[in-house]
Design a protein around this motif. Structure first.
Motif, PDB file in Angstrom:
ATOM      1  N   ARG A  84     -14.991  16.066   2.388  1.00 24.53           N
ATOM      2  CA  ARG A  84     -14.158  15.499   3.460  1.00 24.53           C
ATOM      3  C   ARG A  84     -14.274  13.981   3.501  1.00 24.53           C
ATOM      4  O   ARG A  84     -13.265  13.281   3.642  1.00 24.53           O
ATOM      5  N   ARG A  85     -15.490  13.466   3.360  1.00 20.70           N
ATOM      6  CA  ARG A  85     -15.673  12.013   3.391  1.00 20.70           C
ATOM      7  C   ARG A  85     -15.009  11.338   2.202  1.00 20.70           C
ATOM      8  O   ARG A  85     -14.410  10.263   2.335  1.00 20.70           O
ATOM      9  N   ALA A  86     -15.118  11.969   1.030  1.00 24.77           N
ATOM     10  CA  ALA A  86     -14.605  11.333  -0.180  1.00 24.77           C
ATOM     11  C   ALA A  86     -13.090  11.431  -0.293  1.00 24.77           C
ATOM     12  O   ALA A  86     -12.422  10.455  -0.660  1.00 24.77           O
ATOM     13  N   THR A  87     -12.540  12.591   0.005  1.00 22.09           N
ATOM     14  CA  THR A  87     -11.106  12.788  -0.207  1.00 22.09           C
ATOM     15  C   THR A  87     -10.252  11.869   0.664  1.00 22.09           C
ATOM     16  O   THR A  87      -9.147  11.489   0.264  1.00 22.09           O
ATOM     17  N   ALA A  88     -10.758  11.514   1.831  1.00 22.68           N
ATOM     18  CA  ALA A  88      -9.979  10.622   2.702  1.00 22.68           C
ATOM     19  C   ALA A  88      -9.756   9.261   2.054  1.00 22.68           C
ATOM     20  O   ALA A  88      -8.766   8.583   2.354  1.00 22.68           O
ATOM     21  N   ALA A  89     -10.667   8.853   1.143  1.00 23.66           N
ATOM     22  CA  ALA A  89     -10.581   7.525   0.532  1.00 23.66           C
ATOM     23  C   ALA A  89     -10.023   7.549  -0.886  1.00 23.66           C
ATOM     24  O   ALA A  89      -9.915   6.498  -1.518  1.00 23.66           O
ATOM     25  N   VAL A 136     -11.605   1.009  -1.361  1.00 21.93           N
ATOM     26  CA  VAL A 136     -12.952   0.439  -1.256  1.00 21.93           C
ATOM     27  C   VAL A 136     -13.098  -0.513  -0.075  1.00 21.93           C
ATOM     28  O   VAL A 136     -14.204  -1.005   0.184  1.00 21.93           O
ATOM     29  N   SER A 137     -12.012  -0.790   0.621  1.00 21.66           N
ATOM     30  CA  SER A 137     -12.103  -1.621   1.827  1.00 21.66           C
ATOM     31  C   SER A 137     -11.002  -1.198   2.787  1.00 21.66           C
ATOM     32  O   SER A 137      -9.930  -0.754   2.372  1.00 21.66           O
ATOM     33  N   SER A 138     -11.266  -1.356   4.060  1.00 18.58           N
ATOM     34  CA  SER A 138     -10.312  -0.912   5.077  1.00 18.58           C
ATOM     35  C   SER A 138      -9.051  -1.756   5.121  1.00 18.58           C
ATOM     36  O   SER A 138      -8.053  -1.354   5.716  1.00 18.58           O
ATOM     37  N   GLU A 156       3.067   2.906  -6.990  1.00 17.53           N
ATOM     38  CA  GLU A 156       3.125   3.522  -5.666  1.00 17.53           C
ATOM     39  C   GLU A 156       1.837   4.312  -5.427  1.00 17.53           C
ATOM     40  O   GLU A 156       1.367   5.029  -6.307  1.00 17.53           O
ATOM     41  N   VAL A 157       1.292   4.163  -4.238  1.00 21.75           N
ATOM     42  CA  VAL A 157       0.042   4.822  -3.870  1.00 21.75           C
ATOM     43  C   VAL A 157       0.324   5.856  -2.793  1.00 21.75           C
ATOM     44  O   VAL A 157       0.990   5.561  -1.793  1.00 21.75           O
ATOM     45  N   LEU A 158      -0.163   7.076  -3.009  1.00 19.53           N
ATOM     46  CA  LEU A 158      -0.027   8.153  -2.036  1.00 19.53           C
ATOM     47  C   LEU A 158      -1.387   8.436  -1.431  1.00 19.53           C
ATOM     48  O   LEU A 158      -2.324   8.830  -2.136  1.00 19.53           O
ATOM     49  N   LEU A 159      -1.512   8.230  -0.114  1.00 24.80           N
ATOM     50  CA  LEU A 159      -2.784   8.443   0.569  1.00 24.80           C
ATOM     51  C   LEU A 159      -3.005   9.909   0.894  1.00 24.80           C
ATOM     52  O   LEU A 159      -2.071  10.711   0.845  1.00 24.80           O
ATOM     53  N   ALA A 160      -4.233  10.232   1.257  1.00 24.74           N
ATOM     54  CA  ALA A 160      -4.587  11.625   1.547  1.00 24.74           C
ATOM     55  C   ALA A 160      -3.820  12.174   2.737  1.00 24.74           C
ATOM     56  O   ALA A 160      -3.574  13.379   2.821  1.00 24.74           O
ATOM     57  N   ASP A 187      -6.805  -0.658   8.521  1.00 26.92           N
ATOM     58  CA  ASP A 187      -7.624   0.434   9.081  1.00 26.92           C
ATOM     59  C   ASP A 187      -7.628   1.665   8.171  1.00 26.92           C
ATOM     60  O   ASP A 187      -7.454   2.801   8.634  1.00 26.92           O
ATOM     61  N   LEU A 188      -7.810   1.419   6.894  1.00 28.12           N
ATOM     62  CA  LEU A 188      -7.828   2.513   5.926  1.00 28.12           C
ATOM     63  C   LEU A 188      -9.229   3.120   5.820  1.00 28.12           C
ATOM     64  O   LEU A 188     -10.229   2.428   6.052  1.00 28.12           O
ATOM     65  N   PRO A 189      -9.339   4.390   5.462  1.00 31.07           N
ATOM     66  CA  PRO A 189     -10.655   5.021   5.310  1.00 31.07           C
ATOM     67  C   PRO A 189     -11.305   4.611   3.985  1.00 31.07           C
ATOM     68  O   PRO A 189     -10.969   5.152   2.926  1.00 31.07           O
ATOM     69  N   ALA A 190     -12.216   3.655   4.022  1.00 31.31           N
ATOM     70  CA  ALA A 190     -12.878   3.166   2.802  1.00 31.31           C
ATOM     71  C   ALA A 190     -14.073   4.048   2.458  1.00 31.31           C
ATOM     72  O   ALA A 190     -14.784   4.539   3.335  1.00 31.31           O
ATOM     73  N   ILE A 191     -14.295   4.214   1.176  1.00 29.91           N
ATOM     74  CA  ILE A 191     -15.417   5.037   0.721  1.00 29.91           C
ATOM     75  C   ILE A 191     -16.718   4.238   0.805  1.00 29.91           C
ATOM     76  O   ILE A 191     -16.713   3.000   0.713  1.00 29.91           O
TER      77      ILE A 191
END
Length: 406
Positions: A84-89, A136-138, A156-160, A187-191
């Protein structure tokens, strides 16, 4: 007479034992409790864990003190929290590149030809590819592989969470196959970065990416080896090898530990079929972070350089040329007027040490010299005709791949 009595007795005992066994198996409740062997129930509900608010929970002895666990840790049955933590980023990356069109034919300009065939021959075909990346950064920096975005006209980037964004290339480093992208989102979910240097063979890892474009996928495996070099993939190699399934499309995705922290960027696989054979390679997070920091700060990566062509000293080479040692990097060529040439390095010298760091092969030599700051002076220790020679060399700046070397 006695023989008949003995026969009757044994038959009676046999019948009684048979009946006892039958009742004990089928109807144990018919037997006295003393004859019924106590058996644990088939399944017992797991005891509920004591909550922090329960009175007396804080004073309960730990499992080790009660003897319930003797030096064993509870097995981990799920890695869902790490996933869950990794896939968000982790993001999917789609690139588009216009293919090179052949030279225009004279007929393409003919009005009659264009009347019947239109502009279909003038259109440039496009190629699409896919890969993965890691936020790697928000504020929108994304780490991926150089080969994922190489030559791309659009990214193009597709987020989770399903949102999409156009990305631009901040900088790339072909010699480590790393690239940094930027998307205009906040405010992106950074790993979180893990300690790749503390990883050990046998540690459980998860690979997260977009294999074959099917969508975000998590696979599990272990670290199979550390410090893989001389694979012919990149100029600078120090790969983590894993048997977690990595397939085309996983490139640029995350290799994480059981806490969901980044320890590597999935880069390549060894395969004769195009699919996973359980041999995947990831760039350590420590290397990725060093490259990323330089690209974010300056747009490129600067490395040290002395201008030599090295070759590994092998036992066979050492025996054939009667060399004094069987490891190190032998200088097979020296660039004219380069840093090494000006310092007095000669063909045939064996480099064994740079500023106190031992050199065992060409891969070590390249990595050590690359970390030196251009313009600084480092002391190089060589073996020349069996004698130790120490030379100070002023470090130059490594040319970019494909650039002419003066």
């Amino acid at each position: 007479m006695l023989k008949k009595l003995w026969l009757v007795f044994t038959q009676a005992v046999t019948i009684l034992l048979a009946l006892l066994f039958t009742f004990a198996t089928l109807r144990p409740e018919w037997l006295p409790q003393r004859l019924v062997r106590e058996r644990p129930p088939a399944s017992l509900p797991a005891p509920a864990p004591a909550s922090r608010s329960e009175p007396g929970a804080a004073n309960a002895p730990p499992p080790e003190a009660s003897g319930a666990v003797t030096g064993r840790t509870a097995p981990i049955l799920s890695y869902s929290e790490a996933a869950r933590r990794a896939t968000a980023a982790v993001v999917n990356i789609y690139t588009m590149k216009a293919a090179r069109s052949p030279q225009d034919h004279p007929l393409f300009g003919d009005p009659l030809f264009r009347r019947y065939y239109g502009d279909q021959f003038g259109e440039r075909p496009q190629t699409n590819s896919l890969g993965s990346g890691v936020i790697v950064s928000s504020d929108g920096y994304v780490l991926t592989n150089h080969h994922v975005v190489e030559g791309a006209d659009e990214i193009e980037v597709l987020l989770a969470d399903g949102s999409k964004a156009r990305a631009r290339v901040v900088g790339t480093d072909p010699e480590t196959d790393l690239a940094v992208l930027r998307i205009d989102m906040a405010d992106l979910p950074a790993i979180a970065f893990g300690n790749a240097d503390a990883a050990r063979v046998g540690d459980v890892v998860l690979a997260v990416g977009n294999p074959f474009g099917v969508g975000q996928t998590v696979t599990m495996g272990i670290i199979s080896a550390l410090g893989r070099t001389q694979l012919g993939i990149n100029t600078f190699e120090n790969f983590i090898q894993t048997d977690a399934a990595v397939n085309p499309g996983n490139s640029g995705g995350a290799l994480v530990d059981t806490e969901g922290r980044l320890i590597g960027i999935n880069t390549a696989i060894y395969s004769r079929t195009g699919g996973s054979l359980g041999i995947g390679f990831a760039i350590p997070a420590s290397t990725a972070r060093q490259v990323m920091d330089q690209i974010v700060a300056t747009g490129s990566v600067t490395r040290g350089y002395i201008g030599v062509e090295p070759q590994d000293v092998t036992p066979e080479l050492a025996e054939a040329f009667r060399l004094p040692r069987k490891d190190g990097a032998i200088i097979a060529g020296v660039m004219r007027n380069g840093p090494a040439d000006r310092a007095g390095v000669k063909v045939g010298d064996i480099l064994v040490e740079v500023d106190g760091q031992s050199v065992t092969n060409t891969a070590t030599m390249l990595n050590v010299i690359a970390q030196l700051r251009p313009g600084s002076t480092a002391r190089f220790r060589f073996l020349r005709d069996g004698d130790a020679v120490e030379l100070p060399i002023r470090i130059g700046k490594r040319p970019k791949p494909g650039a002419p070397r003066e």
